[in-house]
Scaffold this active site. Sequence first.
Site: not given
Ligand SMILES: *Cc1c(COP(=O)(O)O)cnc(C)c1O
Length: 358
Positions: A103, A170, A194
């Site tokens: 990511w 993030d 998540k």
């Molecule tokens: C799943 C995830 C993403 C991507 O998320 P999307 O909503 O599918 O774009 C980005 N960063 C982390 C840490 C993730 O676990």
Amino acid sequence: MSQQPHNFSAGPGILPREVIEQAAAAVLNFNNSGLSLIEVSHRGKDFVAVMDEARNVVRRLLKLDDSYEVLFLGGGASLQFAMVPFNLLSTSGHAAYLNTGVWAKKAIKEAKMLGKVTVVASSEAENFNHIPKDYIIPTDADYFHCTSNNTIYGTQMKAFPNSPVPMVCDMSSDIFSKPIDASKFGLIYAGAQKNMGPAGATLVVVKKDLLGKTDRKILSMLDYQVHIEGESMYNTPPVFPVYASMLTMQWVEKNGGLEGAEKRNNAKAELLYNEIDRNSLFKGTAAREDRSYMNVTFVMHDDSKEEAFNKLLKEANISGLKGHRSVGGFRASIYNAMPIESVQVLVDVMQHFEKTNG
Ligand SMILES: *Cc1c(COP(=O)(O)O)cnc(C)c1O
């Protein structure tokens, strides 16, 4: 269905059963209107109240002061990989990134399309099995970007640096899993699916004074300021994911807030890591000090036994334990809504497997 499966899915992940039931009820009949949540105007007073409460419960949980704005946007966390540099990176400046996984790499890729990127440290050569610690954040960077929890590799930042420049994080896979000092961050983002709600909404918390500084022209839909002025309704927001996220955050709040979530998450993670370390057939893949309390990654010493173990998992009604293809083995995602009883079922299966296949 006879019995609820033990859901260890990495994402979209488990949500509290009562949230699923309340959200499902609102799809059938929203606030006793006889209409569905997903067939009424987002500008009607019932949904405006939902959006207000969704943004406010974020404020309460993260103890945000008025210098921050809270937004719910579409596009997933992946769109934030682009929106962050679009809004915060000047055409002549540079941004600092910590490379801790897939990511983070995707975030770096987007930023590079818009300007200069300095990668301050990377654990890629060790397949991202740890979080780099000794790095220096350049004081002239426009911002520093990190990933608090690396969903795929099962590593988690246990502490955040004192960044000399605005820190962007993030937090997609560990948002609301424990208390954080939000005042350390200039911008936090998290895809909902998540630990917060259904896919389709992304939470953005941004310090207002960071905006309006870039010399770049920003497309309206990518401009945080436009969404702030539109109160997260510049265009039609993802109404169902926002509603369900609101319910999940209220559930966290009712159950002891972020302190309560941290206690439960620590207990679950310790139970599982203790078993991985004790059990002669398994080993963890992440460096101990960086082990994630949300995504527990582990492999078998002898992977020819995987099939037999998978059979036992199935019999125990355990689902979603398959590891990401870039790590292999197993990944148990034990997000906020995962009850410790389900983790105990997994531990029991691991112990039984050792007795019968050791
Ligand atoms: C799943 C995830 C993403 C991507 O998320 P999307 O909503 O599918 O774009 C980005 N960063 C982390 C840490 C993730 O676990």
